[in-house]
Design a protein around this motif. Structure first.
Motif, PDB file in Angstrom:
ATOM      1  N   ASP A   1       0.876  -1.172   0.000  1.00  0.00           N
ATOM      2  CA  ASP A   1       0.000   0.000   0.000  1.00  0.00           C
ATOM      3  C   ASP A   1       0.912   1.220   0.000  1.00  0.00           C
ATOM      4  O   ASP A   1       1.499   1.571   1.028  1.00  0.00           O
ATOM      5  CB  ASP A   1      -0.892  -0.023   1.242  1.00  0.00           C
ATOM      6  CG  ASP A   1      -1.920   1.091   1.220  1.00  0.00           C
ATOM      7  OD1 ASP A   1      -1.618   2.174   0.664  1.00  0.00           O
ATOM      8  OD2 ASP A   1      -3.010   0.906   1.785  1.00  0.00           O
TER       9      ASP A   1
ATOM     10  N   TYR B   1       0.276   4.283  -0.246  1.00  0.00           N
ATOM     11  CA  TYR B   1      -0.215   5.447   0.499  1.00  0.00           C
ATOM     12  C   TYR B   1       0.040   5.297   1.994  1.00  0.00           C
ATOM     13  O   TYR B   1       0.239   6.282   2.693  1.00  0.00           O
ATOM     14  CB  TYR B   1      -1.693   5.641   0.221  1.00  0.00           C
ATOM     15  CG  TYR B   1      -1.977   5.923  -1.230  1.00  0.00           C
ATOM     16  CD1 TYR B   1      -2.502   4.934  -2.067  1.00  0.00           C
ATOM     17  CD2 TYR B   1      -1.671   7.158  -1.792  1.00  0.00           C
ATOM     18  CE1 TYR B   1      -2.740   5.176  -3.401  1.00  0.00           C
ATOM     19  CE2 TYR B   1      -1.903   7.410  -3.136  1.00  0.00           C
ATOM     20  CZ  TYR B   1      -2.430   6.418  -3.927  1.00  0.00           C
ATOM     21  OH  TYR B   1      -2.646   6.656  -5.262  1.00  0.00           O
ATOM     22  N   LYS B   2       0.019   4.073   2.478  1.00  0.00           N
ATOM     23  CA  LYS B   2       0.253   3.817   3.898  1.00  0.00           C
ATOM     24  C   LYS B   2       1.663   3.323   4.178  1.00  0.00           C
ATOM     25  O   LYS B   2       2.005   3.054   5.333  1.00  0.00           O
ATOM     26  CB  LYS B   2      -0.756   2.794   4.420  1.00  0.00           C
ATOM     27  CG  LYS B   2      -2.194   3.270   4.365  1.00  0.00           C
ATOM     28  CD  LYS B   2      -3.137   2.230   4.948  1.00  0.00           C
ATOM     29  CE  LYS B   2      -4.578   2.726   4.925  1.00  0.00           C
ATOM     30  NZ  LYS B   2      -5.517   1.704   5.482  1.00  0.00           N
TER      31      LYS B   2
END
Length: 119
Positions: free
Chosen positions: A68, A70-71
């Protein structure tokens, strides 16, 4: 620093998701497991930029490793879990680029998390 989360106790056929994040940039993140009385074994890995993956034969088709962006997290989605999957699972990061993520040396290790599958 490499920090893991997830794990727990489930029944055979259930699913679990493990997550891992690092406080630094790395080439790839691998997942390993160690069952009681057994040696630690490679499970899966993903190259962060390319997204390419490698899996152990024993988990192909049941486990999926993903990232992920974005994370800044790498996840290991484990499905159709069986009692033989019971182990302490570790994630580990490598700074070494390699086309074969199963044999590269992983240097920075997470704290480990228990996954227990009951029959």
């Amino acid at each position: 620093q490499v920090v893991q989360s997830g794990g727990g106790l489930v029944q055979a056929g259930d699913s679990l998701r493990l997550s891992c994040t690092a406080s630094f940039g790395y080439y790839a993140m691998g997942w390993f497991r160690q069952a009681p009385g057994k040696e630690r074994e490679f499970v899966a890995a993903i190259a962060w930029r390319a997204g390419t993956t490698d899996y152990a034969d024993s988990v192909k088709g049941r486990f999926i490793v993903s990232r992920d962006v974005y994370k800044d997290t790498v996840n290991l989605q484990m499905t159709n879990l069986q009692p033989d999957d019971t182990a302490v699972y570790y994630c580990a990061a490598t700074l070494t680029s390699s086309r074969n993520l199963t044999i590269v040396t992983y240097t920075y290790w997470g704290q480990g998390t228990q996954a227990t599958v009951s029959s």
